[in-house]
Design a protein around this motif. Sequence first.
Motif, PDB file in Angstrom:
ATOM      1  N   TRP A  30       0.724  -0.834  -0.061  1.00 27.34           N
ATOM      2  CA  TRP A  30      -0.050  -0.167  -0.066  1.00 27.34           C
ATOM      3  C   TRP A  30       0.562   1.320   0.089  1.00 27.34           C
ATOM      4  CZ3 TRP A  30       0.495   3.030   4.753  1.00 27.34           C
ATOM      5  CH2 TRP A  30       0.535   2.358   6.082  1.00 27.34           C
ATOM      6  N   HIS A  31       1.988   1.364   0.268  1.00 26.92           N
ATOM      7  CA  HIS A  31       3.134   2.627  -0.021  1.00 26.92           C
ATOM      8  C   HIS A  31       3.494   2.509  -1.669  1.00 26.92           C
ATOM      9  CE1 HIS A  31       5.432   5.471   1.360  1.00 26.92           C
ATOM     10  NE2 HIS A  31       5.499   5.709   2.277  1.00 26.92           N
ATOM     11  N   PRO A  32       3.162   4.023  -2.194  1.00 26.95           N
ATOM     12  CA  PRO A  32       3.447   3.759  -3.560  1.00 26.95           C
ATOM     13  C   PRO A  32       5.393   4.230  -3.856  1.00 26.95           C
ATOM     14  CG  PRO A  32       2.050   5.069  -2.388  1.00 26.95           C
ATOM     15  CD  PRO A  32       2.049   4.707  -1.878  1.00 26.95           C
ATOM     16  N   GLY A  33       5.732   3.954  -2.853  1.00 27.38           N
ATOM     17  CA  GLY A  33       7.394   4.012  -2.399  1.00 27.38           C
ATOM     18  C   GLY A  33       8.166   3.447  -2.011  1.00 27.38           C
ATOM     19  N   ILE A  34       7.558   2.085  -1.948  1.00 24.05           N
ATOM     20  CA  ILE A  34       8.132   1.136  -0.989  1.00 24.05           C
ATOM     21  C   ILE A  34       7.852  -0.367  -2.575  1.00 24.05           C
ATOM     22  CG2 ILE A  34       8.419  -0.887   0.785  1.00 24.05           C
ATOM     23  CD1 ILE A  34       9.407   1.967   1.169  1.00 24.05           C
ATOM     24  N   ARG A  35       9.288  -0.721  -3.199  1.00 22.44           N
ATOM     25  CA  ARG A  35       9.073  -1.529  -3.854  1.00 22.44           C
ATOM     26  C   ARG A  35       8.890  -3.204  -3.121  1.00 22.44           C
ATOM     27  NH1 ARG A  35      13.595  -3.914  -5.974  1.00 22.44           N
ATOM     28  NH2 ARG A  35      15.345  -1.962  -6.131  1.00 22.44           N
ATOM     29  N   ALA A  36       9.632  -2.960  -2.089  1.00 23.90           N
ATOM     30  CA  ALA A  36       9.731  -4.750  -1.557  1.00 23.90           C
ATOM     31  C   ALA A  36       9.464  -4.670  -0.457  1.00 23.90           C
ATOM     32  CB  ALA A  36      11.527  -5.498  -2.556  1.00 23.90           C
ATOM     33  N   SER A  37       9.803  -5.329   0.483  1.00 24.16           N
ATOM     34  CA  SER A  37      10.390  -5.560   2.438  1.00 24.16           C
ATOM     35  C   SER A  37      10.307  -6.955   2.794  1.00 24.16           C
ATOM     36  CB  SER A  37       8.941  -5.380   2.793  1.00 24.16           C
ATOM     37  OG  SER A  37       9.209  -5.254   4.245  1.00 24.16           O
ATOM     38  N   GLU A  38      11.516  -7.201   3.666  1.00 28.69           N
ATOM     39  CA  GLU A  38      11.691  -8.481   3.758  1.00 28.69           C
ATOM     40  C   GLU A  38      11.917  -8.440   5.004  1.00 28.69           C
ATOM     41  OE1 GLU A  38      15.548 -11.602   3.044  1.00 28.69           O
ATOM     42  OE2 GLU A  38      15.907  -9.754   1.924  1.00 28.69           O
ATOM     43  N   ILE A  39      11.678  -9.674   5.912  1.00 28.17           N
ATOM     44  CA  ILE A  39      11.992  -9.312   6.828  1.00 28.17           C
ATOM     45  C   ILE A  39      13.594 -10.240   7.081  1.00 28.17           C
ATOM     46  CG2 ILE A  39      11.431 -10.894   9.338  1.00 28.17           C
ATOM     47  CD1 ILE A  39       9.963  -8.677   8.565  1.00 28.17           C
ATOM     48  N   ILE A  40      13.781 -10.234   7.836  1.00 29.49           N
ATOM     49  CA  ILE A  40      15.841 -10.375   7.537  1.00 29.49           C
ATOM     50  C   ILE A  40      15.946 -10.717   9.094  1.00 29.49           C
ATOM     51  CG2 ILE A  40      16.675  -9.338   5.868  1.00 29.49           C
ATOM     52  CD1 ILE A  40      18.318  -7.031   8.238  1.00 29.49           C
ATOM     53  N   GLY A  41      15.552 -10.410  10.279  1.00 28.97           N
ATOM     54  CA  GLY A  41      15.717 -11.220  11.166  1.00 28.97           C
ATOM     55  C   GLY A  41      14.824 -10.831  12.672  1.00 28.97           C
ATOM     56  N   GLY A  42      14.994 -11.446  14.182  1.00 33.89           N
ATOM     57  CA  GLY A  42      13.453 -10.550  14.967  1.00 33.89           C
ATOM     58  C   GLY A  42      12.460 -11.497  15.227  1.00 33.89           C
ATOM     59  N   GLY A  43      12.264 -12.692  13.983  1.00 33.74           N
ATOM     60  CA  GLY A  43      10.592 -12.992  13.732  1.00 33.74           C
ATOM     61  C   GLY A  43       9.987 -13.254  12.485  1.00 33.74           C
ATOM     62  N   ASN A  44       8.535 -13.027  12.619  1.00 30.16           N
ATOM     63  CA  ASN A  44       8.351 -13.654  11.355  1.00 30.16           C
ATOM     64  C   ASN A  44       7.453 -12.160  10.935  1.00 30.16           C
ATOM     65  OD1 ASN A  44       5.385 -12.946  13.086  1.00 30.16           O
ATOM     66  ND2 ASN A  44       5.041 -15.038  13.234  1.00 30.16           N
ATOM     67  N   THR A  47       6.488 -10.028  15.379  1.00 32.53           N
ATOM     68  CA  THR A  47       6.516 -10.300  16.233  1.00 32.53           C
ATOM     69  C   THR A  47       7.651  -8.733  16.948  1.00 32.53           C
ATOM     70  OG1 THR A  47       6.859 -12.598  15.799  1.00 32.53           O
ATOM     71  CG2 THR A  47       8.283 -11.762  18.422  1.00 32.53           C
ATOM     72  N   PRO A  48       7.207  -8.448  18.171  1.00 31.24           N
ATOM     73  CA  PRO A  48       8.066  -6.911  18.433  1.00 31.24           C
ATOM     74  C   PRO A  48       9.302  -7.553  17.870  1.00 31.24           C
ATOM     75  CG  PRO A  48       5.877  -7.250  19.433  1.00 31.24           C
ATOM     76  CD  PRO A  48       6.382  -8.570  18.869  1.00 31.24           C
ATOM     77  N   GLY A  49      10.361  -6.700  17.697  1.00 27.55           N
ATOM     78  CA  GLY A  49      12.011  -7.030  17.174  1.00 27.55           C
ATOM     79  C   GLY A  49      11.848  -7.030  15.798  1.00 27.55           C
ATOM     80  N   ALA A  50      10.998  -7.952  14.950  1.00 28.67           N
ATOM     81  CA  ALA A  50      10.893  -8.001  13.911  1.00 28.67           C
ATOM     82  C   ALA A  50      12.193  -6.707  13.417  1.00 28.67           C
ATOM     83  CB  ALA A  50      10.497  -8.429  13.381  1.00 28.67           C
ATOM     84  N   VAL A  51      12.959  -7.344  12.371  1.00 28.58           N
ATOM     85  CA  VAL A  51      13.666  -5.824  11.684  1.00 28.58           C
ATOM     86  C   VAL A  51      13.398  -6.850   9.874  1.00 28.58           C
ATOM     87  CG1 VAL A  51      15.469  -5.236  10.833  1.00 28.58           C
ATOM     88  CG2 VAL A  51      15.384  -6.277  13.277  1.00 28.58           C
ATOM     89  N   ARG A  52      13.024  -5.136   9.755  1.00 32.56           N
ATOM     90  CA  ARG A  52      12.990  -5.669   8.096  1.00 32.56           C
ATOM     91  C   ARG A  52      13.784  -4.699   7.412  1.00 32.56           C
ATOM     92  NH1 ARG A  52       7.073  -2.026   8.011  1.00 32.56           N
ATOM     93  NH2 ARG A  52       7.846   0.135   8.169  1.00 32.56           N
ATOM     94  N   ILE A  53      13.801  -5.076   5.207  1.00 31.59           N
ATOM     95  CA  ILE A  53      14.139  -3.953   5.295  1.00 31.59           C
ATOM     96  C   ILE A  53      13.704  -3.702   3.912  1.00 31.59           C
ATOM     97  CG2 ILE A  53      16.899  -3.862   3.296  1.00 31.59           C
ATOM     98  CD1 ILE A  53      17.336  -4.319   5.754  1.00 31.59           C
ATOM     99  N   LEU A  54      13.901  -2.449   3.766  1.00 32.45           N
ATOM    100  CA  LEU A  54      12.537  -1.687   2.810  1.00 32.45           C
ATOM    101  C   LEU A  54      12.953  -1.825   1.981  1.00 32.45           C
ATOM    102  CD1 LEU A  54      10.154   0.251   4.751  1.00 32.45           C
ATOM    103  CD2 LEU A  54       9.670  -1.904   4.083  1.00 32.45           C
ATOM    104  N   THR A  55      13.108  -1.600   0.298  1.00 28.32           N
ATOM    105  CA  THR A  55      13.575  -1.087  -0.772  1.00 28.32           C
ATOM    106  C   THR A  55      12.369  -0.325  -1.407  1.00 28.32           C
ATOM    107  OG1 THR A  55      14.629  -2.843  -1.016  1.00 28.32           O
ATOM    108  CG2 THR A  55      14.777  -1.345  -3.227  1.00 28.32           C
ATOM    109  N   GLY A  56      12.960   1.476  -1.951  1.00 27.87           N
ATOM    110  CA  GLY A  56      12.534   1.820  -2.073  1.00 27.87           C
ATOM    111  C   GLY A  56      12.479   2.090  -3.380  1.00 27.87           C
ATOM    112  N   TYR A  62      16.025   0.891   4.500  1.00 25.79           N
ATOM    113  CA  TYR A  62      15.816   1.232   4.785  1.00 25.79           C
ATOM    114  C   TYR A  62      15.458   0.045   6.295  1.00 25.79           C
ATOM    115  CZ  TYR A  62      13.812   5.189   2.345  1.00 25.79           C
ATOM    116  OH  TYR A  62      13.768   5.921   1.229  1.00 25.79           O
ATOM    117  N   ARG A  63      16.386  -0.110   6.614  1.00 24.90           N
ATOM    118  CA  ARG A  63      15.912  -0.968   7.927  1.00 24.90           C
ATOM    119  C   ARG A  63      14.833  -0.962   8.930  1.00 24.90           C
ATOM    120  NH1 ARG A  63      19.546  -4.957   8.727  1.00 24.90           N
ATOM    121  NH2 ARG A  63      21.323  -4.333   7.318  1.00 24.90           N
ATOM    122  N   GLU A  64      14.281  -1.235   9.469  1.00 26.11           N
ATOM    123  CA  GLU A  64      13.172  -0.676  10.805  1.00 26.11           C
ATOM    124  C   GLU A  64      13.282  -1.789  11.394  1.00 26.11           C
ATOM    125  OE1 GLU A  64      10.873   2.363   7.958  1.00 26.11           O
ATOM    126  OE2 GLU A  64      10.328   0.520   8.601  1.00 26.11           O
TER     127      GLU A  64
END
Length: 144
Positions: A30-44, A47-56, A62-64
């Motif tokens: 739903w965010h037109p500025g983001i083309r991809a997201s991948e969970i790279i750790g911390g859960g599914n 789960t709090p602690g999950a880390v995602r890498i967003l690609t614009g 962006y690491r969040e």
Amino acid sequence: MAQAFWSSVFASSADQTWAVVRQFNGLPDWHPGIRASEIIGGGNGLTPGAVRILTGVDGSTYRERLVALDDAGRKLSYEIVEAPLPVRGYRSTLHVQPVADTGGAFLSWHAAFDPAEGSTAQEAATVLEAAYAPALANLHTIIA
């Protein structure tokens, strides 16, 4: 701390809106500025602690980290670990609330942060709000 804020009222119910927004790994849906997201750790991704890498769409990354996911309160909070934004110490919350008279939903996106060196609070807030506005506008088309 500085703040940025954007909000919108949706015709869809709070539960319908929350079902989309609560997906930490679903931002590209739903965010037109983001083309991809991948969970790279911390859960599914729910789960709090999950880390995602967003690609614009421009190739930026962006690491969040998911800080909190509260289904009962319909709140999702995350923090930026690393991003090409003029902010430090960024923490944001998306909150979905029911609108009593229409049965719709009110979605707010609020962030607290310190401006990065060389940037003012207003400049940083303008950059953030320029990202929030089209995301919420596009969300209307996803859950219409």
